[in-house]
Design a protein around this motif. Structure first.
Motif, short mmCIF file in Angstrom:
data_model
loop_
_atom_site.label_atom_id
_atom_site.label_comp_id
_atom_site.label_asym_id
_atom_site.label_seq_id
_atom_site.Cartn_x
_atom_site.Cartn_y
_atom_site.Cartn_z
N SER A 67 -0.90 -3.22 12.98
CA SER A 67 -1.15 -2.00 12.23
C SER A 67 -2.19 -1.15 12.94
CB SER A 67 -1.64 -2.34 10.82
OG SER A 67 -2.86 -3.04 10.86
N ASP A 98 0.82 -1.21 0.00
CA ASP A 98 0.00 0.00 0.00
C ASP A 98 0.86 1.26 0.00
OD1 ASP A 98 -2.47 -1.13 0.00
OD2 ASP A 98 -3.10 -0.30 1.93
N PHE A 112 1.33 0.50 7.24
CA PHE A 112 0.08 0.01 6.62
C PHE A 112 -1.12 0.57 7.37
CE2 PHE A 112 -3.13 -3.54 6.79
CZ PHE A 112 -3.71 -3.25 5.57
N ASP A 117 5.26 -1.38 2.79
CA ASP A 117 4.61 -1.71 4.05
C ASP A 117 4.21 -3.19 4.07
OD1 ASP A 117 2.76 -1.24 2.07
OD2 ASP A 117 1.34 -0.18 3.35
N THR A 146 1.29 -5.71 4.56
CA THR A 146 -0.16 -5.59 4.40
C THR A 146 -0.85 -6.95 4.43
OG1 THR A 146 -0.13 -5.86 2.00
CG2 THR A 146 0.32 -3.64 2.85
#
Lengths: 388, 388
Positions: free
Chosen positions: B384, A267, A301, A374, A376
């Motif tokens: 996250s 992302d 993320f 990132d 994810t």
């Protein structure tokens, strides 16, 4: 805009049945051939530092020793890694087939493969594909070649850098440093400049050191990575080593950024820059430690400017710095000064794809940037669902 | 079954408002005190190797130098890391408060904290909590103390190992090697055996080297990790160093496996064993490289016995082996022999939580096991979504 843009190069690509066809669609291109038509055949190549190397690497390491490469043959759909003696024979047979089709020696043919480890490639399919490629070589074949080497790539990656009467072309594949298929970063660069092999080698190592070597999408190192550059000399122009190295670095950096932006499941593209390090090695080590922190990557993320995870990563390195005197910025907001909270992390807007992390070690004057992505849900999904 | 099981120890825990209460529920326990009532006060402690250390570590490093520790005070809800001089003063004030409440020197009080980096702990809450703990100390307080140090832990972790007339008790917190909150592994061990500080130190380093040090849930290293052992001598029995080290190793390994099983977001516990290495260091390095491969860990989550990712990880290490002669088994199925495909990977059933990976380097006679977890959607989610 591709490997056949510089004068003296032809290319072709065909479907060989290595990659499965989309339902109802035509068989995708999966074998490519790029040929240096000369007049010169200087080359340089860098390979993965992984000690567990695929068969095409074991072959190509011998090919490149004399600085002469006349052709590169590449396939997607199978890495030909840890497939035993039979797998090596497949690589060798492919190089021999290229040699006889082009009337050159097999020992001047670099072979590159990408795909799953431990699966044999169908040899006859490859040999037939080599003949078909050789019959279809053209100065317009670069774009097809770039398409044929794609695996989980969503777009093909190509570049051209123009010099004064000469140029550099390039293509690359790879979706992250190491894609779901252990899929390998493969890069072919071409130039019509006159550049002897030893200068090519110096220039290539300088260029990859600050581009591909600083791309660290997921910390995993491929068994098949290959970056090769071929010089045809067809322009008749000899650039200065400085000019050529600068252009080659520009080409490699451009392709590296294309790889970064196409990393599977990502992302965000994250550029981690370390300032005022005691050495460039220190700067790279510090930046890479952050690039490899799953906790930090997951926080990005989640759009969470969690600078504590940056400091925790730095603390695992041997880089010179005072743990009590570190500054950290995210997207230009200095959230940590002198190892204490500074500007409000709420000011850091992580909604855009591009993220910058800047770390001031206050221990010298060297710097380096490492790029990562990132961590994810899509990364976990793509990498857990691949071979089964 | 806890730190107060060995004779000579008391403990207590109270809510101090550092952790937020569940909606409609009572305030959770978040400050704990464990006291060695003697007659002896020998101790040993190991801290995180992270160079970026939290304030309680900076304080406790001084405390443990003389081998005497009379009490450990612990809080969840805030790591007190990178909070500047004021944060250090909070740690110091907490130790002083313990000292005056118990009539001992602050310099004999280890302080442990866990939580987010860069946030100050409310000092007065902590000081009030220390007084409340000191007033409530009891030989039944161990279970409450183990509860108070939980963060994202889903269960409290405790252990007792019985010797011949003496015992070892322990408690631990940590959800993964480094939990969502950079949350720290904290471990307190107690024994009523008579063990001088230098022997305790030798035994503790031997025990942690093969237990906590080989737990590598996500490759990230905390700023606050602390493992401390206190000996009260209350049993009057002096075990042999061999017996004591064996029992302490058993206690540490038991707690380490409890941490592994409670790692946040994990679907699998993975034991990676390297056989026939040239040295134990080689075995650990090779096993750890696999434990840190996101690609391999995601494959296990996807129940994909992707042994190519094991080889690719091994190839990044400096361990002695021949890349062309490696054997790999998953759950006892030798999917790779002599670096070529062997038994059918389809025979590997990864539906159970426990997964074993066995790697034969064929380069010596040393071995080591490193434990890790798989890389899951839940891991990405929890890490996250934490601080925002």
């Amino acid at each position: 805009m591709t490997v056949t843009t510089p004068a003296g190069f032809t290319a072709a690509a065909v479907p060989a049945g290595l990659k499965s066809a989309p339902e109802g669609g035509p068989a995708p291109l999966d074998v490519a051939l790029v040929v240096n038509e000369g007049p010169t055949h200087d080359s340089a190549t860098v390979f993965t530092a992984n000690r567990c190397k695929a068969n095409p690497i074991l072959w190509s390491q011998e090919v490149v020793k004399d600085g002469v490469v006349r052709a590169v043959v590449l396939n997607s759909g199978g890495a030909n890694c840890y497939t035993g003696a039979d797998g090596f024979q497949t690589t060798h047979a492919v190089a021999e087939q290229v040699g006889s089709a082009l009337g050159i020696g097999a020992i001047d043919v670099v072979v590159c493969s990408t795909g799953l480890i431990g699966l044999a490639n169908p040899r006859q399919n490859l040999l037939d594909a080599v003949d078909a490629c050789a019959a279809g070589l053209s100065a317009d074949g670069g774009a097809d070649a770039a398409t044929a080497i794609m695996t989980t790539d969503s777009v093909s990656k190509q570049v051209v850098i123009e010099g004064a009467g000469w140029s550099i072309g390039g293509m690359a594949k790879g979706a992250g440093m190491l894609a779901p298929q252990l899929a390998t970063m493969l890069v072919v660069l071409t130039t019509d400049a006159v550049v002897p092999a030893d200068e090519l080698d110096t220039a290539l190592r300088a260029a990859t050191r600050v581009s591909f070597d600083r791309l660290d999408s997921d910390g995993c190192m491929s068994t098949n990575d290959t970056v090769t550059v071929m010089a045809s000399g067809a322009s008749g122009i000899t650039p200065t080593p400085e000019d050529f190295t600068a252009a080659l670095t520009q080409a490699c950096t451009d392709l590296a950024m294309q790889l970064l932006k196409d990393a599977e499941g990502a992302d965000h593209e994250i550029a981690i820059t370390v300032l005022n390090a005691a050495s460039e090695d220190d700067a790279v080590e510090a930046a890479r430690s952050v690039a490899r922190s799953n906790l930090f990557k997951a926080a990005v993320f989640g759009k969470d400017p969690n600078w504590g995870r940056v400091l925790a990563s730095l603390g695992t390195t041997a880089a010179a710095f005072d743990p009590a005197d570190l500054d950290v910025a995210m997207n230009g907001v200095w959230v940590c000064r002198n190892s204490t909270p500074a500007e409000d992390p709420a000011l850091v807007d992580l909604s855009a794809r591009e993220v910058t992390v800047t770390i001031d070690l206050k221990s010298g004057s060297e710097r380096a940037t490492v790029w990562t992505n990132d961590l994810t849900h899509a990364y976990v999904h793509e990498n857990s669902a691949y071979s089964s």
